[in-house]
Design a protein around this motif. Structure first.
Motif, PDB file in Angstrom:
ATOM      1  N   ARG B 230       5.954   4.009  12.753  1.00  0.00           N
ATOM      2  CA  ARG B 230       7.066   3.484  11.951  1.00  0.00           C
ATOM      3  C   ARG B 230       6.563   2.631  10.785  1.00  0.00           C
ATOM      4  O   ARG B 230       5.415   2.181  10.766  1.00  0.00           O
ATOM      5  CB  ARG B 230       8.055   2.692  12.800  1.00  0.00           C
ATOM      6  N   ASP B 231       7.464   2.448   9.846  1.00  0.00           N
ATOM      7  CA  ASP B 231       7.181   1.598   8.687  1.00  0.00           C
ATOM      8  C   ASP B 231       7.679   0.192   8.957  1.00  0.00           C
ATOM      9  O   ASP B 231       8.707   0.021   9.590  1.00  0.00           O
ATOM     10  CB  ASP B 231       7.980   2.113   7.466  1.00  0.00           C
ATOM     11  N   TRP B 232       6.998  -0.799   8.449  1.00  0.00           N
ATOM     12  CA  TRP B 232       7.502  -2.169   8.518  1.00  0.00           C
ATOM     13  C   TRP B 232       6.981  -2.928   7.303  1.00  0.00           C
ATOM     14  O   TRP B 232       6.072  -2.466   6.621  1.00  0.00           O
ATOM     15  CB  TRP B 232       7.107  -2.844   9.827  1.00  0.00           C
ATOM     16  N   THR B 233       7.552  -4.085   7.040  1.00  0.00           N
ATOM     17  CA  THR B 233       7.201  -4.825   5.830  1.00  0.00           C
ATOM     18  C   THR B 233       6.476  -6.116   6.206  1.00  0.00           C
ATOM     19  O   THR B 233       6.913  -6.827   7.121  1.00  0.00           O
ATOM     20  CB  THR B 233       8.484  -5.169   5.048  1.00  0.00           C
ATOM     21  N   THR B 237       6.263 -10.478   1.714  1.00  0.00           N
ATOM     22  CA  THR B 237       5.773  -9.573   0.664  1.00  0.00           C
ATOM     23  C   THR B 237       6.709  -8.367   0.602  1.00  0.00           C
ATOM     24  O   THR B 237       7.649  -8.262   1.379  1.00  0.00           O
ATOM     25  CB  THR B 237       4.367  -9.025   0.996  1.00  0.00           C
ATOM     26  N   SER B 238       6.405  -7.475  -0.346  1.00  0.00           N
ATOM     27  CA  SER B 238       7.174  -6.232  -0.366  1.00  0.00           C
ATOM     28  C   SER B 238       6.278  -5.076   0.057  1.00  0.00           C
ATOM     29  O   SER B 238       6.575  -3.921  -0.196  1.00  0.00           O
ATOM     30  CB  SER B 238       7.742  -6.012  -1.765  1.00  0.00           C
ATOM     31  N   THR B 239       5.156  -5.408   0.705  1.00  0.00           N
ATOM     32  CA  THR B 239       4.205  -4.367   1.110  1.00  0.00           C
ATOM     33  C   THR B 239       4.674  -3.671   2.388  1.00  0.00           C
ATOM     34  O   THR B 239       4.941  -4.330   3.384  1.00  0.00           O
ATOM     35  CB  THR B 239       2.818  -4.999   1.370  1.00  0.00           C
ATOM     36  N   THR B 240       4.749  -2.350   2.315  1.00  0.00           N
ATOM     37  CA  THR B 240       5.152  -1.586   3.485  1.00  0.00           C
ATOM     38  C   THR B 240       3.918  -1.065   4.210  1.00  0.00           C
ATOM     39  O   THR B 240       3.005  -0.527   3.588  1.00  0.00           O
ATOM     40  CB  THR B 240       6.034  -0.392   3.057  1.00  0.00           C
ATOM     41  N   VAL B 272      -1.480   1.741   4.181  1.00  0.00           N
ATOM     42  CA  VAL B 272      -0.772   0.937   3.169  1.00  0.00           C
ATOM     43  C   VAL B 272      -1.039   1.613   1.838  1.00  0.00           C
ATOM     44  O   VAL B 272      -2.174   1.642   1.369  1.00  0.00           O
ATOM     45  CB  VAL B 272      -1.280  -0.515   3.127  1.00  0.00           C
ATOM     46  N   GLY B 273      -0.026   2.193   1.242  1.00  0.00           N
ATOM     47  CA  GLY B 273      -0.221   2.955  -0.001  1.00  0.00           C
ATOM     48  C   GLY B 273      -1.212   4.084   0.258  1.00  0.00           C
ATOM     49  O   GLY B 273      -1.029   4.887   1.167  1.00  0.00           O
ATOM     50  N   GLU B 274      -2.286   4.110  -0.514  1.00  0.00           N
ATOM     51  CA  GLU B 274      -3.287   5.163  -0.375  1.00  0.00           C
ATOM     52  C   GLU B 274      -4.307   4.821   0.709  1.00  0.00           C
ATOM     53  O   GLU B 274      -5.079   5.668   1.145  1.00  0.00           O
ATOM     54  CB  GLU B 274      -4.034   5.355  -1.706  1.00  0.00           C
ATOM     55  N   MET B 275      -4.320   3.551   1.120  1.00  0.00           N
ATOM     56  CA  MET B 275      -5.347   3.122   2.069  1.00  0.00           C
ATOM     57  C   MET B 275      -4.987   3.516   3.494  1.00  0.00           C
ATOM     58  O   MET B 275      -3.853   3.372   3.931  1.00  0.00           O
ATOM     59  CB  MET B 275      -5.501   1.598   2.000  1.00  0.00           C
ATOM     60  N   ARG B 276      -5.994   4.040   4.218  1.00  0.00           N
ATOM     61  CA  ARG B 276      -5.750   4.415   5.617  1.00  0.00           C
ATOM     62  C   ARG B 276      -6.879   3.825   6.453  1.00  0.00           C
ATOM     63  O   ARG B 276      -8.041   3.867   6.034  1.00  0.00           O
ATOM     64  CB  ARG B 276      -5.747   5.937   5.766  1.00  0.00           C
ATOM     65  N   ILE B 285      -7.806  -5.376   7.962  1.00  0.00           N
ATOM     66  CA  ILE B 285      -7.930  -4.785   6.623  1.00  0.00           C
ATOM     67  C   ILE B 285      -7.537  -5.826   5.588  1.00  0.00           C
ATOM     68  O   ILE B 285      -6.675  -6.663   5.836  1.00  0.00           O
ATOM     69  CB  ILE B 285      -7.051  -3.521   6.438  1.00  0.00           C
ATOM     70  N   GLU B 286      -8.219  -5.743   4.453  1.00  0.00           N
ATOM     71  CA  GLU B 286      -7.926  -6.667   3.360  1.00  0.00           C
ATOM     72  C   GLU B 286      -6.856  -6.056   2.468  1.00  0.00           C
ATOM     73  O   GLU B 286      -6.949  -4.892   2.085  1.00  0.00           O
ATOM     74  CB  GLU B 286      -9.188  -6.930   2.523  1.00  0.00           C
ATOM     75  N   LEU B 287      -5.859  -6.843   2.125  1.00  0.00           N
ATOM     76  CA  LEU B 287      -4.786  -6.385   1.245  1.00  0.00           C
ATOM     77  C   LEU B 287      -4.668  -7.391   0.094  1.00  0.00           C
ATOM     78  O   LEU B 287      -5.174  -8.512   0.213  1.00  0.00           O
ATOM     79  CB  LEU B 287      -3.471  -6.309   2.025  1.00  0.00           C
ATOM     80  N   PRO B 288      -4.019  -7.015  -1.002  1.00  0.00           N
ATOM     81  CA  PRO B 288      -3.933  -7.930  -2.156  1.00  0.00           C
ATOM     82  C   PRO B 288      -3.378  -9.303  -1.788  1.00  0.00           C
ATOM     83  O   PRO B 288      -3.844 -10.320  -2.306  1.00  0.00           O
ATOM     84  CB  PRO B 288      -2.983  -7.201  -3.113  1.00  0.00           C
ATOM     85  N   ASP B 289      -2.391  -9.344  -0.842  1.00  0.00           N
ATOM     86  CA  ASP B 289      -1.753 -10.637  -0.544  1.00  0.00           C
ATOM     87  C   ASP B 289      -2.378 -11.362   0.653  1.00  0.00           C
ATOM     88  O   ASP B 289      -1.950 -12.459   0.992  1.00  0.00           O
ATOM     89  CB  ASP B 289      -0.267 -10.435  -0.212  1.00  0.00           C
ATOM     90  N   GLY B 290      -3.337 -10.725   1.304  1.00  0.00           N
ATOM     91  CA  GLY B 290      -3.901 -11.388   2.472  1.00  0.00           C
ATOM     92  C   GLY B 290      -4.645 -10.413   3.369  1.00  0.00           C
ATOM     93  O   GLY B 290      -4.988  -9.300   2.956  1.00  0.00           O
ATOM     94  N   ARG B 291      -4.856 -10.841   4.639  1.00  0.00           N
ATOM     95  CA  ARG B 291      -5.634 -10.013   5.561  1.00  0.00           C
ATOM     96  C   ARG B 291      -4.768  -9.701   6.786  1.00  0.00           C
ATOM     97  O   ARG B 291      -4.134 -10.588   7.360  1.00  0.00           O
ATOM     98  CB  ARG B 291      -6.880 -10.787   5.986  1.00  0.00           C
ATOM     99  N   LEU B 292      -4.746  -8.400   7.168  1.00  0.00           N
ATOM    100  CA  LEU B 292      -3.941  -7.983   8.323  1.00  0.00           C
ATOM    101  C   LEU B 292      -4.880  -7.686   9.488  1.00  0.00           C
ATOM    102  O   LEU B 292      -5.727  -6.792   9.399  1.00  0.00           O
ATOM    103  CB  LEU B 292      -3.119  -6.737   7.980  1.00  0.00           C
ATOM    104  N   GLU B 293      -4.732  -8.470  10.537  1.00  0.00           N
ATOM    105  CA  GLU B 293      -5.645  -8.327  11.677  1.00  0.00           C
ATOM    106  C   GLU B 293      -4.893  -7.703  12.863  1.00  0.00           C
ATOM    107  O   GLU B 293      -3.799  -8.144  13.224  1.00  0.00           O
ATOM    108  CB  GLU B 293      -6.151  -9.708  12.079  1.00  0.00           C
ATOM    109  N   TYR B 294      -5.511  -6.678  13.451  1.00  0.00           N
ATOM    110  CA  TYR B 294      -4.902  -6.035  14.613  1.00  0.00           C
ATOM    111  C   TYR B 294      -5.352  -6.776  15.871  1.00  0.00           C
ATOM    112  O   TYR B 294      -6.542  -6.975  16.087  1.00  0.00           O
ATOM    113  CB  TYR B 294      -5.319  -4.553  14.666  1.00  0.00           C
TER     114      TYR B 294
END
Ligand code: HEM
Lengths: 269, 346
Positions: B230-233, B237-240, B272-276, B285-294
């Motif tokens: 699923r998608d989530w935000t 941010t507005s990053t999906t 996220v966008g083109e990144m997989r 993973i590093e994203l423009p607005d921060g870091r997403l840790e699993y």
């Protein structure tokens, strides 16, 4: 398998008993004791069959269509046998009731006796209370249908001579009304018990699912028929027609709706 | 009969003006009752068959029945002579009134809680009467995980869900709920539902602000077995983020009994966008607005919450109706045989 052999033997006893009842009305004979004995023998064998299956599967006859039909054939014939035994004056109504039972038995014969899965919501005492009330309700209506059938047959001029030995239409109408009243009490109890169960099982006591809706319409039709009897001083054959209507609705609700609808009332997800 | 003096006075009061009296008697007609019952039946069918919400087709006939019955109770002598019949009909009116009150004040909603998550008052969806007094904010409820056994054919067995709970600042307690056993707090009944599934947990380290912990509730399992994505935000941010759980092992075996559990070997895919990326617990993973840790995989449970203060009263009114109806028929039928000529026969 012992369970099915017992069931088939019971059905044979029912069919012989019912056929004898029909023939005895047609030929104006009275082998009533034999009819009753055969019914009781059938009920005993049928009870044994249900008990064996219950013991084998660890749950009662209320999951698959086969089980539901079997247990209803059993309870309806038990109700009718009791009426047949206690109220001699209406014994000839067996000629109306037994053909209905034959249809159910035929349906039972063609349904698959395989086992089903007991839904998790069935682990409750309300299951037995709800089903028990429903069985008394349907049994009472069936006895009324036998009496109503006699009134209607006589009204249509069918078998008038053979059915002349029964009490007058007004008397039969009174008796049928008593069974319908008993039916109303037990249908009310069935709906209440069902609502309690639904609250526990699905977090709502009433949600107009197909089974609830049709059961409520049956209840309203029954209330309507008792009121119409008082308000319009209905003639016996009109009252009898309403009884048949209630039975048809109840029958479709019990055996038709669960068949055509996949709504949550089945409880299994 | 208890009711006779006041009811009699009511009838006489109504009779003070002849016209009003006739009007009341006409309203009390038993023939009208039969018609109204038929109209209610038609209304039920209409509401049942129509696609849209058709409450009026129930409300109008019910209101008319209540008027009809009220007038009958005031004017029809039958009810003064026959207490059980009176009680039965009053109990019916009570049922109608209670259902109406219940519709004004009920709440029915859905909640989803990941394992270890505390309920923060958010309902996924809900339906409520306009007068519902919201008290969910006083309830603390924590999902401590569940177990469900399945029979062959993926047939669900009983659900056992351990929950912790407290009201206001009360002592925290624990209990097990499931299927027919809800948790009842402040009149709210919390039921487990068949909705449940897997919940990957993440920590979002935004460039500004504190790290935020959250779980993604993947579509219910096993109903949506082949749609575990699923998608989530990302918060703030507005990053999906598209998140998918991939695994090959059979969890609920159609051929033999099994239990709900987390997959032992799986891939967690994040896009996220083109990144997989495929993430293991602790990876990020590093994203423009921060870091997403699993952080790891858990489960979530869907709950139904139901509140309706009228239910015990409804039950009492319905039970009273059934008992008084039985008593009425008993009195009526035992007073004379159905076939007087052959009384012995009956
Ligand atoms: C749907 C709701 C209703 C149900 C289920 C219901 C049911 C019944 C039942 C079972 C009886 C007893 C019948 C008998 O003794 O054979 C009865 C009698 C009666 N009902 Fe209702 N009733 C309902 C609504 C009403 C309403 C709205 C009125 C208002 C006029 C009403 C007025 C009466 C009266 C006056 C009697 C007594 C008749 C008599 O014994 O002579 N009922 N009702």
């Amino acid at each position: 398998m012992l369970e099915l052999n017992l069931l088939w033997t019971a059905l044979v006893a029912y069919v012989v008993s019912g056929s004898t009842a029909i023939i005895s009305v047609v030929l104006d004979r009275r082998p009533q004791r034999m009819i009753l004995v055969l019914l009781v023998v059938g009920l005993a064998l049928h009870s044994a069959s249900i008990a064996v299956r219950w013991d084998r599967l660890g749950h009662g006859p209320y999951v698959t269509m086969f089980e539901i039909l079997s247990s209803n054939v059993w309870s309806l014939l038990l109700a009718f046998a009791l009426a047949y035994w206690r109220i001699r004056a209406i014994r000839a109504s067996a000629a109306v009731v037994m053909p209905i039972m034959f249809v159910m038995m035929g349906w039972l014969l063609v349904s698959s006796p395989g086992e089903g899965h007991l839904p998790p919501t069935y682990h409750t005492i309300w299951l037995f209370i709800h089903i028990g009330f429903g069985k008394v309700f349907l049994g009472a209506v069936l006895v009324a249908v036998g009496i109503a059938g006699v009134i209607l047959l006589r009204h249509c001029g069918v078998g008038v001579k053979r059915l002349a030995g029964l009490p007058a239409d007004e008397r039969l109408d009174d008796l049928a009304c008593r069974f319908m009243s008993l039916g109303l009490v037990f249908e009310t109890l069935m709906l209440v018990a069902g609502a309690i169960w639904a609250q526990d099982a699905w977090g709502r006591y009433w949600a107009w699912d197909p089974l609830e809706t049709w059961a409520f319409i049956t209840w309203l039709t029954l209330a309507f028929s008792l009121h119409a009897r008082l308000a319009f001083r209905l003639r016996p054959h009109h009252g009898a027609a309403l009884i048949i209507l209630v039975f048809v609705l109840a029958f479709l609700t019990f055996f038709g709706v669960p068949f055509v609808s996949t709504a949550p009332h089945k409880g299994a997800v | 009969m208890i009711a006779s003096p006041s009811v009699g006075r009511l009838a006489r009061l109504a009779g003070a003006s002849g016209g009003a009296n006739r009007w009341l008697e006409r309203l009390a007609s038993l023939k009208l009752t039969a018609y109204l019952i038929a109209v209610l039946g038609a209304g039920v069918l209409m509401a049942y068959l129509s696609e849209t919400r058709t409450t009026w087709s129930l409300v109008v006939p019910l209101a008319l029945i209540a008027l009809n019955l009220g007038a009958a109770v005031a004017t029809n002598g039958v009810f003064r002579r026959n207490l059980p019949l009176l009680v039965f009909h009053l109990a019916l009116i009570a049922v109608i009134a209670l259902v109406a009150l219940g519709r004004l004040t009920y709440l029915k909603g859905q909640i989803e809680l990941a394992e270890g998550e505390e309920f923060a008052g958010d309902l996924v969806s809900h339906d409520a009467g306009p007068l519902h007094w919201w008290r969910l904010d006083r309830i603390h409820l924590v999902n401590h995980g569940f177990s469900i056994d399945y029979a062959a054919g993926v047939k669900r067995g009983p659900t056992r869900n351990e929950v912790g709970y407290a009201v206001d600042d009360g002592r925290p307690q624990r209990t097990v709920i499931g299927d027919n056993e809800p948790l009842v707090l402040l009149g709210y009944r919390f039921y487990t539902s068949f909705n449940k599934g897997f919940a990957p947990a993440f920590l979002w380290h935004a460039k500004q602000g504190e790290a935020l912990f959250g779980t993604v509730h993947l579509p219910a399992y096993p109903i949506h077995e082949y749609r575990q994505a699923r998608d989530w935000t990302l918060p703030g941010t507005s990053t999906t983020v598209w998140t998918q759980l991939q695994f090959d092992e059979v969890i609920l075996d159609p051929d033999k009994p099994s239990s709900f559990r987390l997959p032992r070997h799986y891939k967690l895919v994040v896009r996220v966008g083109e990144m997989r990326a495929e993430l293991q617990p602790g990876e990020s993973i590093e994203l423009p607005d921060g870091r997403l840790e699993y952080r790891g995989l858990g489960s979530w449970m869907g709950y139904t919450v139901f509140s309706d203060w009228t239910t015990p009263w409804l039950l009492a009114a319905a039970a009273l109706a059934a008992v008084s109806l039985a008593l009425h028929f008993w009195n009526k039928f035992s007073s004379r045989p159905w076939n007087p000529e052959h009384a012995a026969d009956a």
